[in-house]
Design a protein around this motif. Structure first.
Motif, PDB file in Angstrom:
ATOM      1  N   VAL A  12       0.844  -1.193   0.000  1.00  0.00           N
ATOM      2  CA  VAL A  12       0.000   0.000   0.000  1.00  0.00           C
ATOM      3  C   VAL A  12       0.880   1.243   0.000  1.00  0.00           C
ATOM      4  O   VAL A  12       2.047   1.198   0.380  1.00  0.00           O
ATOM      5  N   GLN A  13       0.296   2.363  -0.420  1.00  0.00           N
ATOM      6  CA  GLN A  13       0.987   3.640  -0.357  1.00  0.00           C
ATOM      7  C   GLN A  13       0.844   4.255   1.029  1.00  0.00           C
ATOM      8  O   GLN A  13      -0.082   3.919   1.778  1.00  0.00           O
ATOM      9  N   ALA A  14       1.770   5.131   1.362  1.00  0.00           N
ATOM     10  CA  ALA A  14       1.694   5.839   2.634  1.00  0.00           C
ATOM     11  C   ALA A  14       0.346   6.535   2.775  1.00  0.00           C
ATOM     12  O   ALA A  14      -0.149   7.153   1.835  1.00  0.00           O
ATOM     13  N   GLY A  15      -0.245   6.416   3.954  1.00  0.00           N
ATOM     14  CA  GLY A  15      -1.563   6.962   4.205  1.00  0.00           C
ATOM     15  C   GLY A  15      -2.688   5.984   3.966  1.00  0.00           C
ATOM     16  O   GLY A  15      -3.836   6.267   4.334  1.00  0.00           O
ATOM     17  N   GLY A  16      -2.389   4.843   3.377  1.00  0.00           N
ATOM     18  CA  GLY A  16      -3.393   3.846   3.080  1.00  0.00           C
ATOM     19  C   GLY A  16      -3.700   2.951   4.262  1.00  0.00           C
ATOM     20  O   GLY A  16      -3.178   3.132   5.360  1.00  0.00           O
ATOM     21  N   SER A  17      -4.553   1.947   4.004  1.00  0.00           N
ATOM     22  CA  SER A  17      -5.021   1.053   5.055  1.00  0.00           C
ATOM     23  C   SER A  17      -4.944  -0.400   4.620  1.00  0.00           C
ATOM     24  O   SER A  17      -5.025  -0.718   3.430  1.00  0.00           O
ATOM     25  N   LEU A  18      -4.797  -1.277   5.596  1.00  0.00           N
ATOM     26  CA  LEU A  18      -4.866  -2.716   5.405  1.00  0.00           C
ATOM     27  C   LEU A  18      -5.555  -3.331   6.609  1.00  0.00           C
ATOM     28  O   LEU A  18      -5.479  -2.792   7.714  1.00  0.00           O
ATOM     29  N   ARG A  19      -6.201  -4.475   6.389  1.00  0.00           N
ATOM     30  CA  ARG A  19      -6.813  -5.231   7.474  1.00  0.00           C
ATOM     31  C   ARG A  19      -6.259  -6.647   7.470  1.00  0.00           C
ATOM     32  O   ARG A  19      -6.454  -7.395   6.513  1.00  0.00           O
ATOM     33  N   ASN A  87       2.516   4.213   7.506  1.00  0.00           N
ATOM     34  CA  ASN A  87       3.766   4.882   7.177  1.00  0.00           C
ATOM     35  C   ASN A  87       4.774   3.861   6.660  1.00  0.00           C
ATOM     36  O   ASN A  87       4.661   2.666   6.949  1.00  0.00           O
ATOM     37  N   PRO A  88       5.787   4.304   5.911  1.00  0.00           N
ATOM     38  CA  PRO A  88       6.841   3.367   5.505  1.00  0.00           C
ATOM     39  C   PRO A  88       7.486   2.657   6.685  1.00  0.00           C
ATOM     40  O   PRO A  88       7.949   1.525   6.538  1.00  0.00           O
ATOM     41  N   GLU A  89       7.512   3.298   7.838  1.00  0.00           N
ATOM     42  CA  GLU A  89       8.072   2.690   9.037  1.00  0.00           C
ATOM     43  C   GLU A  89       7.260   1.497   9.531  1.00  0.00           C
ATOM     44  O   GLU A  89       7.741   0.729  10.371  1.00  0.00           O
ATOM     45  N   ASP A  90       6.039   1.342   9.046  1.00  0.00           N
ATOM     46  CA  ASP A  90       5.210   0.196   9.399  1.00  0.00           C
ATOM     47  C   ASP A  90       5.533  -1.036   8.568  1.00  0.00           C
ATOM     48  O   ASP A  90       4.972  -2.109   8.825  1.00  0.00           O
ATOM     49  N   THR A 120       2.661 -12.426   7.785  1.00  0.00           N
ATOM     50  CA  THR A 120       2.216 -11.878   6.512  1.00  0.00           C
ATOM     51  C   THR A 120       2.932 -10.556   6.272  1.00  0.00           C
ATOM     52  O   THR A 120       3.069  -9.737   7.181  1.00  0.00           O
ATOM     53  N   GLN A 121       3.404 -10.348   5.047  1.00  0.00           N
ATOM     54  CA  GLN A 121       4.216  -9.184   4.713  1.00  0.00           C
ATOM     55  C   GLN A 121       3.347  -7.959   4.477  1.00  0.00           C
ATOM     56  O   GLN A 121       2.381  -8.003   3.715  1.00  0.00           O
ATOM     57  N   VAL A 122       3.713  -6.862   5.119  1.00  0.00           N
ATOM     58  CA  VAL A 122       3.089  -5.564   4.893  1.00  0.00           C
ATOM     59  C   VAL A 122       4.173  -4.608   4.410  1.00  0.00           C
ATOM     60  O   VAL A 122       5.173  -4.403   5.094  1.00  0.00           O
ATOM     61  N   THR A 123       3.978  -4.028   3.231  1.00  0.00           N
ATOM     62  CA  THR A 123       4.928  -3.094   2.659  1.00  0.00           C
ATOM     63  C   THR A 123       4.230  -1.779   2.364  1.00  0.00           C
ATOM     64  O   THR A 123       3.218  -1.752   1.658  1.00  0.00           O
ATOM     65  N   VAL A 124       4.770  -0.688   2.898  1.00  0.00           N
ATOM     66  CA  VAL A 124       4.193   0.639   2.719  1.00  0.00           C
ATOM     67  C   VAL A 124       5.187   1.475   1.927  1.00  0.00           C
ATOM     68  O   VAL A 124       6.309   1.721   2.380  1.00  0.00           O
ATOM     69  N   SER A 125       4.790   1.931   0.754  1.00  0.00           N
ATOM     70  CA  SER A 125       5.651   2.733  -0.105  1.00  0.00           C
ATOM     71  C   SER A 125       5.474   4.212   0.190  1.00  0.00           C
ATOM     72  O   SER A 125       4.391   4.669   0.574  1.00  0.00           O
TER      73      SER A 125
END
Length: 126
Positions: A12-19, A87-90, A120-125
């Motif tokens: 996801v992009q910065a500012g986005g959401s995931l569940r 955030n990318p730090e997440d 599970t991998q979470v990547t924030v761009s």
């Protein structure tokens, strides 16, 4: 006997959401507390959030407080982590974990938890 299966990670992009979801099998953990941890590359695994299964009371790390929400569905035997304002730090591998008991206090140490999901991998761009 106890099995935790995670899903919901992605890019996801910065500012986005995931569940994120964690399905739990094994009736002995229905009354046990649950937690989420994460591990970024080159970092130690760190506590994110915890929930007392019976009461639904929650506790969060300062780094995610106000942005993440942990919840559970007793009928579905599933715990969730709603992540907003990412955030990318997440960026990290996220793991769900379970205690074998209902604790008097919130547990935030990795060694306190007996059962773990595969991650599970979470990547924030940015």
């Amino acid at each position: 006997q106890v099995r935790l299966v995670e899903s919901g990670g992605g890019l996801v992009q910065a500012g986005g959401s995931l569940r994120l979801s964690c399905a739990v099998s094994g009736r002995t953990v229905r009354s046990g507390d649950m937690g989420w941890f994460r591990q970024a590359p080159g970092k130690e695994r760190e506590f994110v959030a915890a929930i007392m299964w019976n009461s639904g009371t929650t506790y969060y790390a300062d780094s995610v407080k106000g942005r993440f929400t942990i919840s559970r569905d007793n009928a579905e035997n599933t715990v969730y982590l709603q992540m907003n304002s990412l955030n990318p730090e997440d960026t990290a591998v996220y793991y769900c974990a379970a205690l074998r008991y209902s604790s008097i206090i919130f547990r935030t140490r990795e060694t306190d938890y007996t059962y773990w999901g595969q991650g599970t991998q979470v990547t924030v761009s940015s």
